[in-house]
Design a protein around this motif. Structure first.
Motif, PDB file in Angstrom:
ATOM      1  N   GLY A 135       0.821  -1.214   0.000  1.00 35.16           N
ATOM      2  CA  GLY A 135       0.000   0.000   0.000  1.00 35.16           C
ATOM      3  C   GLY A 135       0.844   1.249   0.000  1.00 35.16           C
ATOM      4  O   GLY A 135       1.944   1.288  -0.571  1.00 35.16           O
ATOM      5  N   VAL A 140       0.056   7.085   4.880  1.00 35.33           N
ATOM      6  CA  VAL A 140      -0.989   8.110   4.992  1.00 35.33           C
ATOM      7  C   VAL A 140      -0.467   9.207   5.914  1.00 35.33           C
ATOM      8  O   VAL A 140      -0.167   8.959   7.078  1.00 35.33           O
ATOM      9  N   ASP A 190      -7.154   5.531   8.894  1.00 38.20           N
ATOM     10  CA  ASP A 190      -8.045   4.484   9.403  1.00 38.20           C
ATOM     11  C   ASP A 190      -7.395   3.943  10.685  1.00 38.20           C
ATOM     12  O   ASP A 190      -6.499   3.097  10.634  1.00 38.20           O
ATOM     13  N   ARG A 193      -7.459   0.151  11.317  1.00 31.46           N
ATOM     14  CA  ARG A 193      -6.434  -0.541  10.541  1.00 31.46           C
ATOM     15  C   ARG A 193      -5.044  -0.291  11.151  1.00 31.46           C
ATOM     16  O   ARG A 193      -4.203  -1.183  11.204  1.00 31.46           O
ATOM     17  N   TRP A 251      -1.119   3.636   7.482  1.00 34.15           N
ATOM     18  CA  TRP A 251      -0.912   3.014   6.175  1.00 34.15           C
ATOM     19  C   TRP A 251      -2.261   2.729   5.531  1.00 34.15           C
ATOM     20  O   TRP A 251      -3.239   2.447   6.222  1.00 34.15           O
ATOM     21  N   LYS A 252      -2.300   2.799   4.223  1.00 34.31           N
ATOM     22  CA  LYS A 252      -3.509   2.447   3.474  1.00 34.31           C
ATOM     23  C   LYS A 252      -3.184   1.250   2.600  1.00 34.31           C
ATOM     24  O   LYS A 252      -2.336   1.336   1.708  1.00 34.31           O
TER      25      LYS A 252
END
Length: 461
Positions: free
Chosen positions: A123, A126, A133, A136, A243-244
């Motif tokens: 990914g 962020v 998120d 997450r 992190w995404k």
């Protein structure tokens, strides 16, 4: 003409240090299996990847700096940190790989675990506080702590509670400490909580500065020896960041970047692991004086422990009575023939690790001429603004990405990561007296020339 010859192929199982399953590895695998019920991977990750770029370089070669620069481009996908703990859990590293070095001759080990864990991790970072998120993030924090401190009996509920308390202390939008990362204060608070609950989780093993540690845990003592009986993630341990995770569509349409130094011995296996991907290599070089000197600093630091070995070590400059671990703990990578170095001077060990890593890259490229290889010098990434700009222009064009997100951090300079001392040109000169014999060896000088460096050491930056 190269004076060093490629190592002969080694069959799996040769001189492998096999035995009963490591209970620490088994525990970590079980706990990650449980976490994967909520931290789900990209479906069919292996076959979804269509464009793979491997940053190939020995340890201490500048891969962390280059990767951090590349994280600025949103069209490039990454893993949160190095693949090392996942490779170890999947049986891709020595001694788990059944070979007598880091070399992996094709697809092996637990391929399903490797696919699931990499597919759960791929990914982008962020940095926008409002886009994070946090649920997450808690999952990622637990994952990271499991591979760093596998014996700590942490649960997801416990980490979520710790995160809620850490966030309650933050102002709206996060704390801007001047680093440009408003989430760093959260990471440091979580590190403080972890160490307070589990005293063996010494913060000095983390990739944070001594000043930051002193600010949150002024009573913490500097450690000695490895941070566990079995090491999954090498210290310095990554500080979790928001992190995404990528979607399958993003994985299929974007370039995936990976950097882990031991992968120089696993390039063929990676090509098989991603069967539908166009594989390209950024061969990152650094002059031998600086690279081998940095290897030596790593061996003498409290970081970079790899694994305990069965052969007693008597490495002059490393093995000492006051450091009992130095008799049986190897650091960094296991190059082919490492067993012949157990009674060699430390400088020779470091020179061999550097030389064998580059030789592995060159040999793979020679055997796979269809793979596009870009050679990039680390010195250009820390050089003048003009040199940095030129290097980024070439890299962005080769990758097919916009130069602007890469250029700003490269020219501005970045906060060092995995750095024992601040990067600067020619700092290796301070170690010249202890390094000179190793640096002047024919194998080092011939490889230096092949990599585009002068054989006159006074020309090395």
């Amino acid at each position: 003409m190269r004076s060093h010859q490629p190592e002969p192929p080694e069959p799996a199982g040769t001189d492998a240090e096999t035995g009963p399953p490591d209970p620490v590895v088994a525990t970590a695998r079980r706990r990650l299996d449980e976490l994967r019920t909520v931290r789900t991977p990209v479906e069919d990750f292996r076959t979804a990847v269509t464009d793979l770029v491997v940053i190939a370089s020995p340890f201490r070669g500048g891969t962390t700096l280059l990767t951090e620069i590349l994280r600025g481009a949103e069209d490039l996908l990454h893993f949160q940190a190095e693949m090392q703990p996942i490779l170890r859990l999947a049986g891709w590293t020595h001694p788990e790989n059944g070979a007598d070095s880091e070399r992996l001759l094709g697809l092996a080990g637990d391929v399903a675990l490797l696919e699931n864990e990499l597919g759960s991790d791929v990914g982008n970072p962020v940095s926008d506080w409002d886009a994070i998120d946090w649920s997450r993030f808690a999952q990622d924090v637990l994952w990271r702590w499991i591979v760093q401190w596998p014996t700590a009996p942490l649960s997801l509920a416990e980490v979520e509670s710790m995160l809620a308390k850490a966030l309650a202390d933050q102002p709206p939008g996060g704390l801007d400490d001047g680093s440009g990362d408003p989430t760093r204060a959260v990471g440091l608070t979580l590190l403080q909580m972890l160490t307070t609950r589990y005293a063996y989780a010494n913060p000095y093993y983390a990739d944070v500065s001594a000043a930051e540690i002193n600010g949150i845990l002024p009573e913490a003592a500097r450690p000695a020896g490895p941070h566990g009986d079995t090491v999954l993630e090498f210290a310095p341990l990554a500080l979790p960041k928001p992190w995404k995770r990528a979607t399958r569509r993003e994985v299929a349409s974007r370039t995936v970047i990976t950097k882990t130094p031991v992968n120089v011995y696993k390039l063929g296996a990676l090509r098989e692991f991603f069967p539908r991907a166009r594989m390209r290599i950024v061969h990152l070089t650094r002059n031998p004086g600086a690279a081998i000197s940095s290897y030596r600093e790593a061996w003498l630091s409290h970081w970079f422990f790899n694994a305990r070995v069965g052969t007693p070590l008597n490495i002059a400059g490393y093995t000492e009575p006051g450091r009992p671990w130095s008799r049986d703990w190897w650091k960094l990578d296991f190059p082919p023939g490492w067993q012949d170095l157990t009674e060699s001077p430390l400088e020779e060990v470091c020179a061999t690790q550097w030389r064998c890593s580059h030789t592995a890259i060159l040999d793979f490229a020679a055997r796979n001429k269809d793979i596009d290889v870009l050679r990039l010098q680390y010195e250009d990434l820390i050089g003048t603004a003009h040199e940095r700009t030129r290097a980024i222009d070439e890299l962005a064009s080769w990758l097919g990405t916009d130069r602007a997100p890469l250029l700003a951090p490269a020219v501005r300079g970045m906060t060092p990561m995995n750095a024992l001392t601040l990067p600067r040109r020619a700092k290796w000169y301070g170690n010249y007296d202890v390094l000179k014999d190793a640096l002047n060896s024919p194998d080092v000088l011939s490889l230096a020339a092949e990599l585009g460096y002068s054989t006159d050491l006074t020309d090395w930056p």
